[in-house]
Design an enzyme around this catalytic site. Structure first.
Site, mmCIF file in Angstrom:
data_model
loop_
_atom_site.group_PDB
_atom_site.id
_atom_site.type_symbol
_atom_site.label_atom_id
_atom_site.label_comp_id
_atom_site.label_asym_id
_atom_site.label_seq_id
_atom_site.Cartn_x
_atom_site.Cartn_y
_atom_site.Cartn_z
ATOM 1 C CG ASP A 133 43.820 35.951 38.236
ATOM 2 O OD1 ASP A 133 43.793 36.303 39.424
ATOM 3 O OD2 ASP A 133 42.973 35.200 37.740
ATOM 4 C CB SER A 134 42.624 33.677 33.945
ATOM 5 O OG SER A 134 42.720 34.753 33.042
ATOM 6 C CG PHE A 184 41.453 41.286 44.035
ATOM 7 C CD1 PHE A 184 41.304 40.769 42.752
ATOM 8 C CD2 PHE A 184 41.432 42.657 44.199
ATOM 9 C CE1 PHE A 184 41.137 41.607 41.653
ATOM 10 C CE2 PHE A 184 41.257 43.502 43.108
ATOM 11 C CZ PHE A 184 41.106 42.980 41.844
ATOM 12 C CE LYS A 227 45.912 37.125 41.679
ATOM 13 N NZ LYS A 227 44.566 37.611 42.033
#
Ligand code: IMP
Ligand code: MG
Length: 194
Positions: free
Chosen positions: A104-105, A153, A132
């Site tokens: 993600d990040s 999510f 993502k």
């Protein structure tokens, strides 16, 4: 304050996951055929993916587990990546493949990669089932990716929301009704609708 109630919508089926894993395993078996592959599964999210991936790999591999944590029951990373329990065997001189559920990040895999390099392996690469890319905060090179997904999510196939839904055989996304905890999330510019 209203109570949050979530429902799960299917995103990637069991069959699609299985087909993708077969392809990833074929590629990894080819790329690592003359190496000392050492899979490092990131717990808890990466366990189901690792188990299925490993059983499709055609060459001898070693596997160990790293318990990492960064979410603390929320839907966005706290940014503090902690190794909660270390590896139980030496990776010196080995070719490590980090097996992760979702990037993600990018903070988790980049910090873990940095940490693993302090243990003197020959190489460290990353295999993530889900990516993502629009949520990225730090640049990180992913060597093997199953699926690129939108800013949802997700849960299932080992991945949880507040410790729930890991047992689902498919990947679903969470829809929150009555006050979304998505307000916890900083959506990057690239994720916003144009
Ligand atoms: P990152 O550090 O922000 O890249 O997040 C990586 C970790 O957060 C992953 O290992 C997951 O365990 C968790 N994570 C990221 N996105 C999701 C999601 O959509 N659902 C559940 N967990 C997630
Ligand atoms: Mg994870």
């Amino acid at each position: 304050m209203s109570k949050t109630k979530e429902t799960i919508k299917k995103l990637i089926s069991k069959g699609e996951i299985a087909r993708k894993i077969t392809r990833l395993a074929r590629q990894i078996s080819k790329d690592y055929k003359d190496k000392n592959p050492f899979f490092v599964c990131l717990l808890k999210g990466g366990w189901v993916f690792s188990a299925d991936l490993l059983r499709k790999i055609k060459i001898p591999v070693l596997i160990d587990f790293l318990m990492v944590s960064s979410y603390e029951d929320k839907t966005a990373s706290t940014g503090r990546v902690e190794v909660k329990s270390p590896l139980s065997s030496s990776v010196e001189g080995k070719d490590i493949l980090i097996v992760e559920d979702i990037v993600d990040s990018g903070l988790t895999v980049s910090k873990i990669k940095e940490y693993l390099y302090t243990l003197k392996p020959n190489s460290v690469k990353i295999c993530a089932l889900l990516d993502k890319p629009c949520r990225r905060k730090v640049e990180v090179e992913l060597d093997y990716v199953g699926f690129e997904i939108p800013d949802k999510f997700v849960v299932g196939y080992g991945i949880d929301y507040a410790h729930k839904y890991r047992q689902l055989p498919y990947i679903g996304y969470v829809e929150f009704a009555g006050g979304s905890p998505s307000s916890e999330r900083e959506v990057s510019a690239a994720c916003k609708p144009r």
